[in-house]
Design an enzyme around this catalytic site. Sequence first.
Site, PDB file in Angstrom:
ATOM      1  N   GLY A  82       5.302  73.838  -4.539  1.00 40.20           N
ATOM      2  CA  GLY A  82       5.253  74.865  -5.593  1.00 40.20           C
ATOM      3  C   GLY A  82       3.859  75.441  -5.754  1.00 40.20           C
ATOM      4  O   GLY A  82       2.863  74.748  -5.541  1.00 40.20           O
ATOM      5  N   ARG A 146       8.606  74.273   1.436  1.00 40.16           N
ATOM      6  CA  ARG A 146       8.861  72.871   1.097  1.00 40.16           C
ATOM      7  C   ARG A 146       9.431  72.073   2.274  1.00 40.16           C
ATOM      8  O   ARG A 146      10.070  71.040   2.081  1.00 40.16           O
ATOM      9  CB  ARG A 146       9.833  72.784  -0.077  1.00 40.16           C
ATOM     10  CG  ARG A 146       9.262  73.224  -1.417  1.00 40.16           C
ATOM     11  CD  ARG A 146      10.126  72.754  -2.566  1.00 40.16           C
ATOM     12  NE  ARG A 146       9.673  73.261  -3.840  1.00 40.16           N
ATOM     13  CZ  ARG A 146       8.725  72.709  -4.585  1.00 40.16           C
ATOM     14  NH1 ARG A 146       8.119  71.620  -4.173  1.00 40.16           N
ATOM     15  NH2 ARG A 146       8.388  73.237  -5.743  1.00 40.16           N
ATOM     16  N   ASP A 177       4.977  64.984  -2.759  1.00 43.56           N
ATOM     17  CA  ASP A 177       5.814  65.031  -1.561  1.00 43.56           C
ATOM     18  C   ASP A 177       5.035  65.594  -0.368  1.00 43.56           C
ATOM     19  O   ASP A 177       5.143  65.092   0.748  1.00 43.56           O
ATOM     20  CB  ASP A 177       7.058  65.893  -1.808  1.00 43.56           C
ATOM     21  CG  ASP A 177       8.064  65.192  -2.713  1.00 43.56           C
ATOM     22  OD1 ASP A 177       8.127  63.946  -2.682  1.00 43.56           O
ATOM     23  OD2 ASP A 177       8.780  65.879  -3.461  1.00 43.56           O
ATOM     24  N   LYS A 203      -2.626  69.060  -5.298  1.00 45.83           N
ATOM     25  CA  LYS A 203      -2.129  70.250  -5.989  1.00 45.83           C
ATOM     26  C   LYS A 203      -0.852  69.933  -6.736  1.00 45.83           C
ATOM     27  O   LYS A 203      -0.028  69.196  -6.209  1.00 45.83           O
ATOM     28  CB  LYS A 203      -1.852  71.326  -4.942  1.00 45.83           C
ATOM     29  CG  LYS A 203      -1.093  72.521  -5.430  1.00 45.83           C
ATOM     30  CD  LYS A 203       0.194  72.798  -4.656  1.00 45.83           C
ATOM     31  CE  LYS A 203       1.292  71.842  -4.934  1.00 45.83           C
ATOM     32  NZ  LYS A 203       2.601  72.195  -4.398  1.00 45.83           N
ATOM     33  N   ASP A 206       2.265  70.103 -12.223  1.00 49.52           N
ATOM     34  CA  ASP A 206       2.934  69.030 -12.964  1.00 49.52           C
ATOM     35  C   ASP A 206       1.965  67.966 -13.491  1.00 49.52           C
ATOM     36  O   ASP A 206       2.300  67.227 -14.418  1.00 49.52           O
ATOM     37  CB  ASP A 206       3.987  68.344 -12.081  1.00 49.52           C
ATOM     38  CG  ASP A 206       5.149  69.267 -11.745  1.00 49.52           C
ATOM     39  OD1 ASP A 206       5.123  70.436 -12.175  1.00 49.52           O
ATOM     40  OD2 ASP A 206       6.075  68.822 -11.051  1.00 49.52           O
ATOM     41  N   TYR A 428       7.579  79.614 -13.933  1.00 48.39           N
ATOM     42  CA  TYR A 428       7.027  80.514 -12.912  1.00 48.39           C
ATOM     43  C   TYR A 428       5.943  81.423 -13.504  1.00 48.39           C
ATOM     44  O   TYR A 428       5.070  81.887 -12.789  1.00 48.39           O
ATOM     45  CB  TYR A 428       8.170  81.312 -12.267  1.00 48.39           C
ATOM     46  CG  TYR A 428       9.182  80.371 -11.626  1.00 48.39           C
ATOM     47  CD1 TYR A 428       8.899  79.753 -10.415  1.00 48.39           C
ATOM     48  CD2 TYR A 428      10.365  80.039 -12.281  1.00 48.39           C
ATOM     49  CE1 TYR A 428       9.790  78.851  -9.850  1.00 48.39           C
ATOM     50  CE2 TYR A 428      11.260  79.133 -11.718  1.00 48.39           C
ATOM     51  CZ  TYR A 428      10.959  78.537 -10.503  1.00 48.39           C
ATOM     52  OH  TYR A 428      11.831  77.627  -9.950  1.00 48.39           O
TER      53      TYR A 428
HETATM   54  P1  FBP Z   1       5.153  70.848  -6.658  1.00 45.40           P
HETATM   55  O1  FBP Z   1       5.466  69.426  -7.020  1.00 45.40           O
HETATM   56  O2  FBP Z   1       5.483  71.190  -5.271  1.00 45.40           O
HETATM   57  O3  FBP Z   1       3.756  71.200  -7.031  1.00 45.40           O
HETATM   58  O4  FBP Z   1       6.057  71.835  -7.532  1.00 45.40           O
HETATM   59  C1  FBP Z   1       6.244  71.586  -8.862  1.00 45.40           C
HETATM   60  C2  FBP Z   1       7.152  72.574  -9.517  1.00 45.40           C
HETATM   61  O5  FBP Z   1       6.452  73.694 -10.012  1.00 45.40           O
HETATM   62  C3  FBP Z   1       7.946  71.885 -10.618  1.00 45.40           C
HETATM   63  O6  FBP Z   1       7.256  71.964 -11.841  1.00 45.40           O
HETATM   64  C4  FBP Z   1       9.247  72.627 -10.585  1.00 45.40           C
HETATM   65  O7  FBP Z   1      10.306  71.813 -11.014  1.00 45.40           O
HETATM   66  C5  FBP Z   1       9.422  72.955  -9.140  1.00 45.40           C
HETATM   67  O8  FBP Z   1       8.140  73.069  -8.607  1.00 45.40           O
HETATM   68  C6  FBP Z   1      10.187  74.230  -8.915  1.00 45.40           C
HETATM   69  O9  FBP Z   1      10.431  74.365  -7.565  1.00 45.40           O
HETATM   70  P2  FBP Z   1      10.702  75.748  -6.847  1.00 45.40           P
HETATM   71  O10 FBP Z   1       9.384  76.438  -6.742  1.00 45.40           O
HETATM   72  O11 FBP Z   1      11.198  75.348  -5.513  1.00 45.40           O
HETATM   73  O12 FBP Z   1      11.656  76.512  -7.685  1.00 45.40           O
END
Ligand code: FBP
Length: 560
Positions: A82, A146, A177, A203, A206, A428
């Site tokens: 993310g 991802r 991850d 990064k 969260d 977002y």
């Molecule tokens: P990361 O753990 O990859 O930093 O992403 C976190 C996050 O922003 C979470 O807060 C959220 O649940 C998720 O990504 C949303 O995922 P996507 O961008 O695939 O919709």
Amino acid sequence: MKNLSPLQEERLKYQPKLPASLAGGISNLVAKEGSATESVANQAEIKELFQNTYGKPTITFASSNESNTIEARNVGVILSGGQAPGGHNVIAGLYDAIKQSNPNSKLYGFLGGPSGIIDGKYVEFTDEFINDYRNTGGFDIIGSGRTKLETEEQFQKSLAVCQKLGITAVVIIGGDDSNTNAALLAEWFVKNNTGIQVIGCPKTIDGDLKNEQIEISFGFDTATKTYAELIGNIERDANSAKKYWHFIKIMGRSASHVALEAALQSQPNITLISEEVETKSMSLASVIDYMVDIIVRRADMGKNFGIAVIPEGLIEFIPEMKSMIANLNDIMAELENDSVFVNASTIREKFEIVENRLSADNAKVYNSLPALIKTQLLADRDPHGNVQVSKIETEKLLIEMISTRLDELKSEGKYIGKFNAQAHFFGYEGRCAFPSNFDADYCYSLGYNAFALISFGLTGYLSSVRNLTEPASKWIAGGVPLTMMMNMERRHGEMKPVIKKALVELDGPVFKKLEANREDWAMNDRYLFAGAIQYFGPSSVCDITTVTLQLEQASKLLNV
Ligand code: FBP
């Protein structure tokens, strides 16, 4: 880039601050080794899986009077997972460190996340290219993805791409991850004598990738400030119109750090913390009772409005839901290669196959949910096997259940108010904001430091910059072995090595601050209007970081 506003122009010119140890350049550094490390849990399994990279010492850099020659190197960088504000500055810091150390070195950016290194899709960075992205939000400089890096075939393909470009080090900018990917790739590269190093950068908005060496992941600072500003705006609206209850779900896949920090900055009437719900084994019904009690008491005072902040991951922490979701995850993993499931002609048929496999207890919980939430729970998992909680409208589930309960109370003469609710989801909106000064400096330092780790021949390390509540010049740069943060967890129905997430500690100073104030904030309107992030002005205003980090650091000092 064209048509920039004066503020945007100024932001591009901002020169991020570096720790004093790094400010003299990579060639003037010494690396001090700490003692050997162990993984946080499952030591035997992790050691067995990471035979070549396990147990390395932590590293701290200090400046030295002696100058080393840095050979020309080709380095590749990946943005993974993310978006988080400041990613562009990690790349800018890495680029500057590489070019300042040896102008013949090159930095390649892999496009679209980890799949870029597998498929050989890349760009080469130049001054002109990088300069347009300095201090900006987003990951659009090279894009993110991802894809999970874990198979022999993916590793072989990545090796071939690196060899073609003469790349001898890869930097993976990602969360838990993605840094698990980094650890696996580092191990494979060493095991196969490829001579390619892998360094991770912490990064994630969260804020759950942290430990003694990693005080916070980048992006948390900016994202929480952005959400706090938005919550403050809504608080002011609610306090003006006095007619709505606003239910605001805040991003943060598992841990509630983001919701907690945004709440400390804005002081809403209700803040749910998933870790508390789980620890107290609160059922969905008891979460509803807790919220209804506050709504009813405020109505008794003539206040039919308020703000409730809900962490995105809540649903997975309610014990009966957690068990049901774990059961669903396993079923969905089993069905991935099941021909009847794969060939089912309608979504409804697929859902029925999954639903029929749930255990009796879990089926009861599942069937008690509104149809919308059931459908959202059955949406595809992410490539790491996680439920995509950002797609589950918990805020709407709570509104629906609270509304039903309030109707019952009204018919019993126990509720005299009016319940008009609005649902919001802030996620977002904050992930690509212009980075705060803190994130701009921290990210630049993390990227710069990543090259310091590379120049010392290290691999399987996470770039670490600590002492973050002090001015940047006093920050401590170094590295922490990725294996040190790992444990075994169930993913896609199998036990896998993964970096352990740091959850909100209920006996920690940050949660305690909320706990001490929440009854006051529930009944009295102590709203704080944080306003926009400040980029210019005294450092006490524009460089200051989160309440979370300040409270955590202050409590560490007290306990020393
Ligand atoms: P990361 O753990 O990859 O930093 O992403 C976190 C996050 O922003 C979470 O807060 C959220 O649940 C998720 O990504 C949303 O995922 P996507 O961008 O695939 O919709």
